[in-house]
Design an enzyme around this catalytic site. Structure first.
Site, short mmCIF file in Angstrom:
data_model
loop_
_atom_site.label_atom_id
_atom_site.label_comp_id
_atom_site.label_asym_id
_atom_site.label_seq_id
_atom_site.Cartn_x
_atom_site.Cartn_y
_atom_site.Cartn_z
N ARG A 51 25.73 30.96 40.89
CA ARG A 51 26.66 31.86 40.19
C ARG A 51 25.99 33.22 39.98
NH1 ARG A 51 26.30 31.51 35.01
NH2 ARG A 51 26.48 29.25 34.93
N TYR A 112 50.15 46.87 40.33
CA TYR A 112 50.48 45.52 40.78
C TYR A 112 50.97 44.69 39.58
CZ TYR A 112 49.67 40.69 42.11
OH TYR A 112 49.83 39.34 42.32
N ASP A 186 41.89 51.30 41.29
CA ASP A 186 42.20 50.19 42.19
C ASP A 186 42.48 50.81 43.55
OD1 ASP A 186 43.46 48.23 43.71
OD2 ASP A 186 44.37 47.26 41.97
N LYS A 211 43.17 41.74 50.57
CA LYS A 211 44.04 42.62 51.34
C LYS A 211 43.28 43.23 52.53
CE LYS A 211 47.12 41.54 48.26
NZ LYS A 211 46.42 40.75 47.28
O1 P1T Z 1 45.76 38.73 44.48
P1 P1T Z 1 44.42 39.21 43.99
O2 P1T Z 1 43.35 39.14 45.00
O3 P1T Z 1 44.05 38.59 42.69
O4 P1T Z 1 44.56 40.79 43.73
C1 P1T Z 1 45.39 41.32 42.74
C2 P1T Z 1 45.81 42.70 43.13
C3 P1T Z 1 45.19 43.79 42.56
N1 P1T Z 1 45.51 45.06 42.88
C4 P1T Z 1 46.46 45.32 43.80
C5 P1T Z 1 46.79 46.74 44.12
C6 P1T Z 1 47.13 44.27 44.42
O5 P1T Z 1 48.07 44.57 45.32
C7 P1T Z 1 46.82 42.92 44.08
C8 P1T Z 1 47.54 41.77 44.67
N2 P1T Z 1 48.77 42.10 45.24
C9 P1T Z 1 49.63 41.24 45.84
C10 P1T Z 1 49.43 39.93 45.96
C11 P1T Z 1 50.87 41.87 46.38
O6 P1T Z 1 51.56 41.27 47.21
O7 P1T Z 1 51.15 43.00 45.97
#
Ligand code: P1T
Length: 401
Positions: A51, A112, A186, A211
């Protein structure tokens, strides 16, 4: 060697990387061991427990730190100011722990849905945080707010999810500095190929590595990067104390994905522009939101701060408003086939979704209305397939809308 003197394409592959010391493996092995042997209590090779220390994760962390121009060396911070997490939301959750209980913060109004949900439905209750949501496309709103109210942190997304608003990062960073607020961007939609917020004065960058960084829709992960040694020290403590770390298999996949980020982003940007222009001429489309179109309200700032090879480049995310309402959106989304109807974005394959019902359902209906996340709003993540095939698929879907 930090490799920050290289071009970005080369940094994707070499940034923060060195051969594995025992075997010389060019690509980092997946270190699955949860623990590491010690010669005597407290005497070890720099690895105690996975961890806290995992060499596969460290390799990905140094890669992202390099791409985001943290400028920190391994002497400043073991992973050069990069930290990887089990998901984007785990990264956000850890970043918010930099704040004390009850702290006020400012958050971009369009983010998001999961970011909004974590703040309003979890941390307001569990940590007493006080978020204020502001449309930061006009930086003077932040100045006016901070003149009257304190904020421990300012959280922006740009381009935002899903309405693709663009925020002037240099202006926001300067205001945050004047008022002593930690600025976090972000950068999931733009990726470090197009914009590097730390170079524009931001304190921290966050990614959903699920992403574009991962790029193949086969891993869930998150990352934080800072160029401040004081924040790196705090994040290292929090990452270990909270424990929502990225696992070694995921780190391997995310690192493998990041190596092709530059070539993928070039195609995402080219196809994104071509498809946005085509959609703008379609009779069933009321409006196309794409930072690369002159009709975008922040087109000028986007062209200045989002660049690839010294030229404006706007990414692969497009949001459209169809003529009609939910029925038309449903018919369109049920009749595209190459675009998969699915949440998420940033993969090699094209995805399409309905934010009001899918990714942003957790945003209250009233706020969605105010932000323009309406029943006729559809979000596209343009993949790297041939753009002609994608356009044919969209044309077919729209013919049924
Ligand atoms: O899904 P995760 O890896 O936990 O990420 C969250 C997140 C944070 N910031 C942005 C700009 C994001 O688009 C996302 C996750 N978004 C999607 C799953 C979506 O379809 O928009």
């Amino acid at each position: 060697m930090t490799h920050s003197n290289l071009n970005l394409e080369s940094r994707c592959i070499h940034g923060g990387q060195h051969p594995e010391p025992t075997t010389g493996a060019v690509m980092p092995p997946i270190f699955t061991s949860s623990t590491f042997v010690q010669e005597s209590p407290g005497v070890h090779k720099g690895f105690e427990y996975s961890r806290s220390h995992n060499a596969t994760r460290f390799a990905f962390e140094r890669c992202v730190a390099n791409l985001e121009s943290s400028g920190l060396s391994e002497a400043d911070d073991r992973t050069c100011g990069g930290f990887a997490f089990a998901s984007g939301l785990a990264a956000i959750g850890t970043a918010l722990e930099l704040l004390d209980h009850g702290a006020p913060l400012v958050c971009m109004d369009d983010v998001y849905g999961g970011t909004f949900r974590l703040l309003t439905r979890v941390r307001v209750r569990s940590a007493g945080l006080h978020p204020t949501y502001l449309d930061l496309t006009d930086p003077s709103r932040l100045e006016a707010h901070l003149a009257k109210h304190k904020a421990g942190m300012v959280w922006v997304e740009t381009p935002t999810n899903p309405t693709l608003k663009v925020v002037d990062l240099a202006a926001i960073a300067a205001i945050c500095k004047r008022h002593g607020a930690i600025s976090v961007c972000d950068n999931t939609f733009a990726t470090p190929m197009l914009q590097r917020p730390l170079e524009m004065g931001f304190d921290m960058v966050m990614h959903s590595a699920t992403k574009y960084l991962g790029g193949h829709s086969d891993v869930v992960g998150g990352a934080l990067v800072t160029n401040r040694t004081d924040l790196a020290e705090k994040l290292r403590f929090l990452q270990n104390a909270i424990g929502s770390v990225m696992g070694p298999f995921d780190a391997y996949l995310a690192l493998r994905g990041a190596k092709t980020l530059a070539v993928r982003m070039r195609r995402h940007c080219d196809s994104g522009m071509q498809i946005a222009q085509w959609l703008a001429t379609h009779p069933k489309v009321e409006k196309v939101i794409y930072p690369g179109l002159p009709s975008h309200p922040q087109h000028a700032i986007a062209a200045k701060q989002m660049q690839l090879d010294g030229k404006p480049a706007f990414g692969g995310m497009i949001t459209i408003l169809l003529k009609g309402g939910l029925a038309e959106s449903r018919r369109f989304l049920e009749n595209v086939h190459l675009f998969a109807l699915a949440e998420s974005l940033g993969g090699v394959e094209s995805l399409i979704e309905h934010p009001a019902i899918m990714t942003h359902a957790s945003v209250p209906a009233e706020s969605r209305q105010q932000l323009g996340i309406l029943d006729n709003l559809v979000r596209l993540s343009v993949g790297i397939e041939h753009p002609d095939d994608l356009i044919r698929d969209l044309a077919h879907g729209l013919s049924k809308a």
